[in-house]
Every structure is written in C-alpha cells, then in structure tokens.
Scaffold this active site. Structure first.
Site, PDB file in Angstrom:
ATOM      1  N   LYS A 285       0.776  -0.745  -0.249  1.00 27.46           N
ATOM      2  CA  LYS A 285       0.169   0.198   0.001  1.00 27.46           C
ATOM      3  C   LYS A 285       0.815   1.300  -0.135  1.00 27.46           C
ATOM      4  CE  LYS A 285      -0.953  -0.232   5.125  1.00 27.46           C
ATOM      5  NZ  LYS A 285      -0.209   0.778   5.882  1.00 27.46           N
TER       6      LYS A 285
ATOM      7  N   TYR B 195      16.213  30.420   7.198  1.00 22.52           N
ATOM      8  CA  TYR B 195      15.136  31.020   7.874  1.00 22.52           C
ATOM      9  C   TYR B 195      14.649  31.413   9.312  1.00 22.52           C
ATOM     10  CZ  TYR B 195      12.679  31.110   3.204  1.00 22.52           C
ATOM     11  OH  TYR B 195      11.704  30.954   1.959  1.00 22.52           O
TER      12      TYR B 195
END
Lengths: 365, 365
Positions: free
Chosen positions: A45, A260
């Site tokens: 999956k 940042y």
C-alpha cells in the site's frame, strides 16, 4: 550498492532515490525465513511505502510472493493489472457501496471490518471469499470482541477464508499489549476454526512463532525499516541530492545566522554547503537543526530550518575536496533510516512515504 | 466553495483535495493590490506548493500574471510548455553545467547565485538576460556582500536585468533582520543601478512599500497561507476524507486505548470514527493527538497516533447523524490551514507540499 557514494548520478541537479530491488527481495526472504510455518505476503500500500508499487510487486512476485495487501481500491485495481490473475490481493479498507463493483471485477479479496461491511458483502455476490478483521485492541478498524457471536450468526452464508487482526504495540516486544491481543485473537479464531489466520506485520514476525499463524503481512521490513533484535533489514532507498553552493557565512552581519528565522548562529571558519533537497521532497521540516547527511563518508549536520527546496549543512569536517554538484546522501547505507527518523522525531515509514514527486527514481536490479 | 461541506464527493473512498483556482487568482490580485508600484509575479515551484503547477499557472496567466518563479530546471521546462513563449520564467537554482542547454533552449532566466554560476553563464551565450541573487543575510544561496565588487567586475559583459535578494525573517514584522537586509539590499543595488530589483515574498509584501521594489515574488499567499495583519488569504485547498468506521472503543481491555502505541486512553461513551487519511497522504504524523478535522461543522480532535492510511477522531460532540462515507474536512474553510500547521508544529507550506499522490484532485474554476 556497495559503492553507492560513487554511483550517484551527477548529471542531474534534482534529488534522486535509488531503490534496491535486490534488498527488497532479500528482506522479504529474511522475513519469510523468520516465520517458516507461515506464508509470507507483502504489504504494498501507499505506493509500496513510497518505493513504487508496480516495480516492487513484480520483483516480489518473481521471488515467489503470491499474496499482497493494499489499503485503497485504486491500489488494488492497479496492482491487479501488474501482477495478473494469480496472486491474492487483500484490500484492508474492506468493502463499501462504491467499491463493490471494482472489487468483484478484479477479484480483490476485501478484509471486512464491520457488520456494516458484512451486509454489503453478503448482498453483493454470494459465496465469494473474503477476510474479516477482528479488533483485538487497536481500536481503529475491525469487528469487536463483543460482536463476535452476532457477526458469526450474520455470516453463516459468507465465505470467510481468513481471519486477521493487527497488533498495536508490536514494535515494543516488552509491551503487555502483545500477549493481550494474542490471547484475544485465539478467542476470536474459535468462531472460525477452519479459516486461515493472520496477525503479524514486520515487528509481529520478530515477536516469535506464536505470532506467525498461517500468513504474515510484512510492510516496513521489506523497505529497510522495522529493525529489531531479530531482524536487521537491508537498506532499500538511497536518497541523494546535489550541492548547489559552497561558502562560509557572511560575517559582516551583527550575528551571522543560517536560513529562515535567523536562529542558527554560524561562526567564522564554519564551512557550509546548500543542497537541492527540501521538505517539498519529503525531508521533513522536523529535521531542522537535527537531521544530517553524509558527504564523502563524513556525517554533516543540518544547521538550519529546512526550507522547501534547500537545506544548508555544515561540511567543516569534510577533509576531501568538495565541488558544486557533488552529491550528499540523505538516506542510505551511511545515512541510516532509523537514525534519520529519530532525528525527525518520527518513524522510518514517514520518511519513505513522504518522498516527493521531484525525487527522480531509479531501480537497482 | 461557500458550501464545501455539502459539495464533498461521496462516490470515492479516497481522500480528495479541491483546489479553488478562483481563490488563487483572488489572492494574487490582493497581493498585487498591496504592492501597486511593483509587478506581481507568482512562485509556482514544488508543483505550485502541491496544488498543481500547470493548472495554477494557466489560471494566473489568464488573470494577467506574466512572471513565474521555479526552483528546478525540470519545473522550468515543464512550465514553459504550459505558459508558452511570452512569460518570464525565473529559475532560482541558477545555472549548472548540466542545465545550460535546457535553460537556453527554453528561454529560462536563471538567477545566478555565485561567481561559479556567473562564469558558467558568461561562457554559455553572451548577452543573454539573467538575474542575480544577493545574499543579504539568509546565508543559503547568493552572492555575498563582500563579493560585490569582484562580481561586478566579472559581470561587465553580462546582461544582468534583475537583482534579487530574499528575506530570512519576513514572517516576523518585528524582526530587526528585515531592516538590516533592506539596508544591505540598497547597498547591493548601487552596483547595478539600471537593473530591476526584487526582494519580497508574500510576507515581505506585507511589510510595506519600502520592501516592494520593481517585482514581488509571492508564493504561499497564493495558496492560502502567509496570513498577516495586512493580508488575509482565501482558503485554496479543501482536503476531505471519508469515514470508514464509526464505533465506541471496546471497553473489555484492561485500559482501552486507540491506535498504535496504546497511548491514548478512550473512556466509555466516547464516540469514535476512523477516516481514510494518513501520513502517506500528507497529514503529518506530528498531528498525532494534536490535529483535528471538521465533521458537520463540529471540530473533532485526532485522538491517536496518525497511521499510514488511517486516523481515528473523536466525534462525541457531533449531534447530527453520522454515516459511513460521510466526509470530514482536514483542510479548508473550517479546518483552517494556519491552525492545522500550528497543531503539526510546522508551517502551512509543509501541509500543502506534503499532499500525497493518493489524494484525488479536482479544481474549482
């Protein structure tokens, strides 16, 4: 893959991942050997945990795996197209009004999770094999212990060939939950004595014979995670990214910082490199100031907030010559997935399923 | 999108995202109005922050946007195919040995980040327009202030049409870094008095006129993030997922708990639902026991560790009838992206770029 650091593709400025299909197969064979009394399936999956469902399923099919597990109907039908008519494909999300037709058309085996799904299935097509999922303590999906009698009664004409349950704490062999769920699973199995039983994922397999039953459902172990005392998987995914800039921070700022937020000070003499990898590529933002990469066999810490497309690393300790477009390893033989997951305060699974669409894929066969 | 909760597609068991292109355009127009003296471009890297680069760029082009920004060469060439020959496409990652040919063939404008890149560009094709990026304090990519004289000298025959820099702390209007970087940017611009200047991303635009210069580069604001006192974006991405199971926890366990790790106790009478959304779909695992969804206008907390394909929520406070395949909103008008990002201990950007491949996309036009 013994020489991954030299086999990086330097012709691209993109991040890349090399998926080692030999390692996937070797991991499946190791898990199969750990549970010799059981059939070993493969959970594919979520695009085989990000590694590529079609390619991985074909490699496992060739190695002898004939049972696959997916979550979504779209995964099930795509997988049927890949593996052909023979293999069994279990659909964890069961049966719903809108999925009955593709389930029947593609001979998918739904894993029924509730009385509601049982009714849908009984009405869909009589005597078509299915699995049922007993909730022995996970409290997520599945038939509860208190519903077993009623469910048995309502499923008299249902062809229940497999009984599943799922362990909530199998990654911790010391957890009392494992034995509690095992005991409950035995109780549930008394209702369907002729059905085949399946309880264990990768970590469940490592818990020992009592947990193996007829069929195992390894997922993460195939893809290089799920390490335990019993099972040491081979690395499957090698993610690398190119260096775009090599520099020392501009020391003319009042307090020179990297990236940042201006929260990571960088002293004079610290050698930095910025690589073309960011959280848009799946290098989770929680790795800010805590993750790492390897460059020329040297571990280099991430020393900034991760940005969308870029990460700055400290390469001061790399003594070899470093050039633009040299590649660093973010996951692989050196940058171990378990260590990177700890640095990200998550589990290995999320590093794999999170790989973004810009990461170019190659397969090692 | 006024009625998103009723417009969910109940025919699928997959998570879905509806991208509101009208909101993207409205956000671009709001940002354009905030910086009336500047041209307003659009940052569409990382698949337009996960929302779909081609479709978003076409909508913005139609709205009058003619300048786009990407990070990777593959993004630049794909975008050229979408927007045609007219618009300017800036490539943040600059020029490298392996990207010169596609840059020239597709008339991409590289943003040169270093002396190294300048040399490559000068050797590639004389008198082809480019931008340069000055590092005024971010310490990530760019020409440093101390290199400006030498860079000016080496670029005498280079057609530098734009000078860029990038703010490190623009999300905090109080940060002293903003003024420091602004001052340095002015100093850098003295070297190229005839070039056009560009400094500001979404939050930079909100800092006011002094930060606008000739060209702005909004990204997150277009996609529903980057909220500030000055700028309130419209929601762009509405992510929903179906309910697969509705239940109360089995109280026969010694201590009933929900999900992996058995760490979240669930008392009798608590009504639970499990939805088909997991970290493989981008609902970050850091939302475990802290994120939320909305169901029939009621906020429902996530009360488990997020698993790969499933999340269990507490729906006790939902008074309306709840049915299997009813859909919950994970992001949107109700489940605000800024709140979900705080719950995940990250920023809005990562929730958008993290959207996984199983999420089915539709566009609202």
């Amino acid at each position: 893959m013994n020489d991954t650091m030299n086999s990086f593709d330097s012709s691209t400025t993109s991040p890349t991942v090399a998926i080692d299909l030999r390692a996937v197969v070797a991991n499946w064979q190791m898990l199969d050997a750990l549970a010799p009394s059981a059939e070993t399936g493969a959970v594919v999956k979520a695009n085989a945990y990000g590694t590529g469902m079609g390619t991985v399923a074909k490699a496992l099919l060739e190695a002898g795996c004939t049972t696959f597990f997916v979550a979504h109907i779209e995964e099930a039908t795509a997988l049927r197209g890949v593996v052909g008519d023979g293999p069994t494909i279990f659909l964890f999300h069961g049966v719903h009004q809108t999925t009955i037709t593709p389930i029947l058309e593609n001979a998918i085996t739904p894993v029924l999770n509730s009385m509601y799904e049982l009714k849908l299935w009984n009405a869909a097509k009589p005597n078509t094999p299915c699995a049922i999922h007993i909730d022995t303590g996970m409290n997520r999906l599945g038939i509860q212990m208190s519903e077993l009698s009623a469910f048995k009664e309502a499923s008299k004409s249902t062809d229940i060939m497999w009984v599943f349950s799922h362990l909530a704490c199998s990654d911790d062999p010391e957890s009392p939950m494992n034995a509690i769920q095992l005991e409950r699973f035995f109780k549930a199995l008394e209702y369907w004595p002729d059905a085949k039983a399946s309880l264990s994922n990768t970590c469940g397999i490592a818990l020992g014979n009592a947990y193996h039953f007829d069929l195992t459902r390894p997922g993460i172990g195939l893809y290089g995670g799920g390490q335990s005392k019993t099972f040491i998987p081979k690395a499957v995914a090698t993610i690398s990214a190119p260096i775009l800039n090599i520099f020392e921070a501009d020391q003319s700022s009042p307090v020179p910082t990297v990236g940042y937020g201006g929260e990571t000070p960088t002293p004079a003499g610290q050698k930095l490199a910025t690589i073309a990898l960011g959280y848009a590529d799946g290098s989770l933002r929680s790795l800010s100031n805590s993750g790492f990469v390897f460059l020329k066999d040297v571990k280099c810490p991430i020393i900034c907030r991760i940005s969308m497309d870029l990460i700055t690393i400290d390469i001061t300790n790399v003594t070899q010559q470093v050039s633009i477009l040299d590649r660093v390893e973010f996951l692989g033989q050196h940058a171990h997935i378990e260590d990177q997951a700890i640095a990200a305060n998550t589990i290995t699974y999320e590093l794999l399923t999170g790989m973004g669409p810009r990461i170019q894929r190659t397969y090692v066969i």
